[in-house]
Scaffold this motif. Structure first.
Motif, PDB file in Angstrom:
ATOM      1  N   SER A 166     -15.171 -19.547  -2.954  1.00  0.00           N
ATOM      2  CA  SER A 166     -16.020 -20.253  -3.913  1.00  0.00           C
ATOM      3  C   SER A 166     -16.636 -19.338  -4.968  1.00  0.00           C
ATOM      4  N   THR A 167     -16.647 -18.017  -4.740  1.00  0.00           N
ATOM      5  CA  THR A 167     -17.280 -17.110  -5.698  1.00  0.00           C
ATOM      6  C   THR A 167     -16.267 -16.362  -6.564  1.00  0.00           C
ATOM      7  N   GLN A 168     -15.008 -16.390  -6.214  1.00  0.00           N
ATOM      8  CA  GLN A 168     -14.014 -15.566  -6.908  1.00  0.00           C
ATOM      9  C   GLN A 168     -13.513 -16.235  -8.178  1.00  0.00           C
ATOM     10  N   ILE A 169     -13.404 -15.462  -9.238  1.00  0.00           N
ATOM     11  CA  ILE A 169     -13.031 -15.998 -10.548  1.00  0.00           C
ATOM     12  C   ILE A 169     -11.767 -15.347 -11.108  1.00  0.00           C
ATOM     13  N   ALA A 170     -11.352 -14.215 -10.535  1.00  0.00           N
ATOM     14  CA  ALA A 170     -10.188 -13.494 -11.044  1.00  0.00           C
ATOM     15  C   ALA A 170      -9.577 -12.661  -9.926  1.00  0.00           C
ATOM     16  N   ALA A 171      -8.312 -12.265 -10.135  1.00  0.00           N
ATOM     17  CA  ALA A 171      -7.611 -11.438  -9.156  1.00  0.00           C
ATOM     18  C   ALA A 171      -6.893 -10.309  -9.873  1.00  0.00           C
ATOM     19  N   MET A 172      -7.007  -9.099  -9.329  1.00  0.00           N
ATOM     20  CA  MET A 172      -6.313  -7.924  -9.855  1.00  0.00           C
ATOM     21  C   MET A 172      -5.947  -6.998  -8.699  1.00  0.00           C
ATOM     22  N   ALA A 173      -5.122  -6.006  -8.994  1.00  0.00           N
ATOM     23  CA  ALA A 173      -4.730  -5.009  -8.000  1.00  0.00           C
ATOM     24  C   ALA A 173      -5.536  -3.731  -8.206  1.00  0.00           C
ATOM     25  N   PRO A 174      -5.649  -2.900  -7.176  1.00  0.00           N
ATOM     26  CA  PRO A 174      -6.341  -1.613  -7.338  1.00  0.00           C
ATOM     27  C   PRO A 174      -5.625  -0.726  -8.357  1.00  0.00           C
ATOM     28  N   GLU A 175      -6.369   0.143  -8.997  1.00  0.00           N
ATOM     29  CA  GLU A 175      -5.773   1.107  -9.919  1.00  0.00           C
ATOM     30  C   GLU A 175      -4.956   2.151  -9.155  1.00  0.00           C
ATOM     31  N   HIS A 176      -5.401   2.521  -7.962  1.00  0.00           N
ATOM     32  CA  HIS A 176      -4.678   3.497  -7.143  1.00  0.00           C
ATOM     33  C   HIS A 176      -4.801   3.104  -5.676  1.00  0.00           C
ATOM     34  N   GLU A 177      -3.812   3.509  -4.904  1.00  0.00           N
ATOM     35  CA  GLU A 177      -3.859   3.343  -3.446  1.00  0.00           C
ATOM     36  C   GLU A 177      -4.363   4.623  -2.783  1.00  0.00           C
ATOM     37  N   GLU A 178      -4.142   5.732  -3.441  1.00  0.00           N
ATOM     38  CA  GLU A 178      -4.478   7.039  -2.876  1.00  0.00           C
ATOM     39  C   GLU A 178      -5.609   7.677  -3.685  1.00  0.00           C
ATOM     40  N   PRO A 179      -6.819   7.748  -3.114  1.00  0.00           N
ATOM     41  CA  PRO A 179      -7.962   8.298  -3.856  1.00  0.00           C
ATOM     42  C   PRO A 179      -7.752   9.722  -4.360  1.00  0.00           C
ATOM     43  N   ARG A 180      -6.926  10.509  -3.694  1.00  0.00           N
ATOM     44  CA  ARG A 180      -6.732  11.898  -4.117  1.00  0.00           C
ATOM     45  C   ARG A 180      -6.085  12.005  -5.491  1.00  0.00           C
ATOM     46  N   TRP A 267       2.203  -6.360  -6.213  1.00  0.00           N
ATOM     47  CA  TRP A 267       2.047  -7.340  -7.290  1.00  0.00           C
ATOM     48  C   TRP A 267       1.731  -6.650  -8.622  1.00  0.00           C
ATOM     49  N   ASN A 268       1.620  -5.338  -8.620  1.00  0.00           N
ATOM     50  CA  ASN A 268       1.374  -4.581  -9.855  1.00  0.00           C
ATOM     51  C   ASN A 268       1.824  -3.146  -9.587  1.00  0.00           C
ATOM     52  N   TYR A 269       3.139  -2.974  -9.432  1.00  0.00           N
ATOM     53  CA  TYR A 269       3.718  -1.699  -8.998  1.00  0.00           C
ATOM     54  C   TYR A 269       3.994  -0.829 -10.209  1.00  0.00           C
ATOM     55  N   ARG A 270       3.378   0.355 -10.230  1.00  0.00           N
ATOM     56  CA  ARG A 270       3.439   1.239 -11.394  1.00  0.00           C
ATOM     57  C   ARG A 270       4.019   2.600 -10.999  1.00  0.00           C
ATOM     58  N   PRO A 271       4.372   3.431 -11.975  1.00  0.00           N
ATOM     59  CA  PRO A 271       4.930   4.751 -11.642  1.00  0.00           C
ATOM     60  C   PRO A 271       4.056   5.564 -10.695  1.00  0.00           C
ATOM     61  N   ASP A 272       2.734   5.418 -10.796  1.00  0.00           N
ATOM     62  CA  ASP A 272       1.838   6.166  -9.902  1.00  0.00           C
ATOM     63  C   ASP A 272       2.076   5.852  -8.430  1.00  0.00           C
ATOM     64  N   HIS A 273       2.760   4.743  -8.146  1.00  0.00           N
ATOM     65  CA  HIS A 273       3.016   4.381  -6.754  1.00  0.00           C
ATOM     66  C   HIS A 273       4.205   5.142  -6.167  1.00  0.00           C
ATOM     67  N   CYS A 274       4.937   5.892  -7.013  1.00  0.00           N
ATOM     68  CA  CYS A 274       6.074   6.622  -6.447  1.00  0.00           C
ATOM     69  C   CYS A 274       6.268   8.032  -7.005  1.00  0.00           C
ATOM     70  N   ASN A 279       3.365   5.556  -2.193  1.00  0.00           N
ATOM     71  CA  ASN A 279       2.036   5.272  -1.643  1.00  0.00           C
ATOM     72  C   ASN A 279       1.659   3.796  -1.742  1.00  0.00           C
ATOM     73  N   CYS A 280       2.667   2.930  -1.887  1.00  0.00           N
ATOM     74  CA  CYS A 280       2.413   1.485  -1.812  1.00  0.00           C
ATOM     75  C   CYS A 280       3.152   0.957  -0.590  1.00  0.00           C
ATOM     76  N   LYS A 281       2.459   0.914   0.532  1.00  0.00           N
ATOM     77  CA  LYS A 281       3.100   0.539   1.802  1.00  0.00           C
ATOM     78  C   LYS A 281       3.650  -0.880   1.769  1.00  0.00           C
ATOM     79  N   GLU A 282       2.930  -1.766   1.099  1.00  0.00           N
ATOM     80  CA  GLU A 282       3.389  -3.162   1.035  1.00  0.00           C
ATOM     81  C   GLU A 282       4.744  -3.257   0.340  1.00  0.00           C
ATOM     82  N   ALA A 283       4.960  -2.460  -0.708  1.00  0.00           N
ATOM     83  CA  ALA A 283       6.254  -2.463  -1.398  1.00  0.00           C
ATOM     84  C   ALA A 283       7.347  -1.887  -0.509  1.00  0.00           C
TER      85      ALA A 283
END
Length: 367
Positions: A166-180, A267-274, A279-283
């Motif tokens: 009931s409170t959510q208005i938008a959906a996005m993916a994280p900018e990074h999976e790996e904080p390092r 759902w938002n796979y970018r070069p930083d994921h490989c 580092n995108c386990k779901e992919a």
């Protein structure tokens, strides 16, 4: 999360999976089916903003959306005036089969601050911030950057709207999976959402809720609506932001975290994921659902895996056999990229695409 159904590309293309993907997979599939069943004629609204040399890239993105989607699509294309005729000439030639409509819009910003918004980050990029105020009659919208490619039906990400609480208005993916290797958590000089920030290249919005919401902020104790908060945010943070409108969205959802639904990285796979190692386990498990070729990787030789997918979809002719005209040539090209980090995991680029093609032919066989 549910495991991807295993297929050995075209050699076992039509074989049924030998394993059962488990109860999680069953319930996720059941949810998507029920959502489609209860919203059978719902039109999916997709928006994109195109400026400069982005015509071809935008058209390729739209092609990828058309190929697999099930429900009707309404494209909202915001483009510089000189691109309108080219868009019309190309899109009017597409064999939509009554499945797609489009509307072209000029690039517009609030009159009193148009110059500031135009020069923020890249030309026209901040247009996306004003979509809830411009498309006043659109209830929900999927915004994507021009460098997006859909490898499964738009319907599937659209169904996340039904998962909003009931409170959510938008959906996005994280900018990074790996904080390092995260940018926000290492360099940002402003508030940002979560641990590593969010990426706004794929943004699903309940626009009705956005227009109604009053946002907490760090400028005034009074909550402000969407149209009231944008310019004050820009004035306060314009010397501290690097990624323009995406940074402003991070600031907004930092103060209103309950308003954001976060979807996984495939759902938002970018070069930083490989490029620094996968580092995108779901992919890895399910394949890439939406490919995001940011930093121009579709048009140079730095990431040939991304470029191969882009070229395959760009060159595909509607009506051709997807197996022989898209999948087979693509896998051959991807095999040539194994000398790169992303090429080493090239199968994640084809895993979901293979399933999408199989599902499409299954739907066609059922009439």
């Amino acid at each position: 999360r549910c495991k991807n159904l295993s297929v050995s590309f075209w050699n076992s293309y039509w074989m049924l999976p030998s394993d059962v993907c488990g109860m999680n997979c069953f319930w996720e599939a059941a949810f998507r089916y029920n959502y489609r069943k209860t919203h059978p004629s719902e039109k999916m609204h997709l928006a994109v903003v195109a400026c400069g040399e982005r015509l071809e890239e935008t058209v390729t993105m739209l092609r990828s959306a058309i190929i697999f989607s099930i429900k009707p699509l309404q494209f909202h294309i915001f483009a510089e005036d000189q691109l309108h005729e080219s868009f019309k000439d190309i899109l009017d030639d597409f064999p939509y089969e009554g499945k797609v409509n489009y509307t072209l819009y000029p690039i517009t910003f609030p009159t009193e601050s148009a110059a500031e918004w135009k020069k923020l980050f890249k030309p026209c990029a901040s247009q996306r911030l004003f979509l809830p105020l411009i498309l006043k009659n659109v209830d929900s919208l999927l915004y994507v950057d021009t460098d997006i490619l859909f490898l499964r039906p738009v319907d599937d990400i659209w169904s996340f709207l039904g998962k909003f609480n009931s409170t959510q208005i938008a959906a996005m993916a994280p900018e990074h999976e790996e904080p390092r290797i995260g940018w926000y958590n290492r360099f940002a000089r402003h508030p940002y959402y979560g641990v590593t920030g969010i990426n706004s290249g794929v943004m699903l919005m309940n626009m009705t809720r956005i227009r109604r919401k009053y946002f907490k902020n760090d400028m005034t104790p009074v909550r402000l609506q969407w149209g009231e908060i944008l310019m004050p945010l820009l004035k306060k943070y314009k010397l501290n932001i690097t990624w323009g409108d995406q940074d402003l969205l991070n600031i907004m959802f930092f103060h209103n975290p309950e308003s954001l639904y976060v979807f996984p990285c495939q759902w938002n796979y970018r070069p930083d994921h490989c490029i620094y190692g996968s580092n995108c386990k779901e992919a890895e498990e399910e394949g890439i659902f939406i490919l995001h070729g940011n930093r121009g990787v579709y048009h140079d030789d730095k990431q040939p895996t991304f470029r191969a997918v882009y070229e395959a979809i760009k060159n595909y002719s509607f009506g051709d056999d997807l197996l022989h005209s898209l999948l087979q040539p693509l896998e051959l090209e991807l095999r040539k990229t194994t000398h790169t980090y992303c090429g080493r995991v090239y199968k994640v680029f084809v895993k979901q695409l293979t399933k999408s093609v199989r599902d499409l032919y299954a739907r066609r066989s059922k009439g």
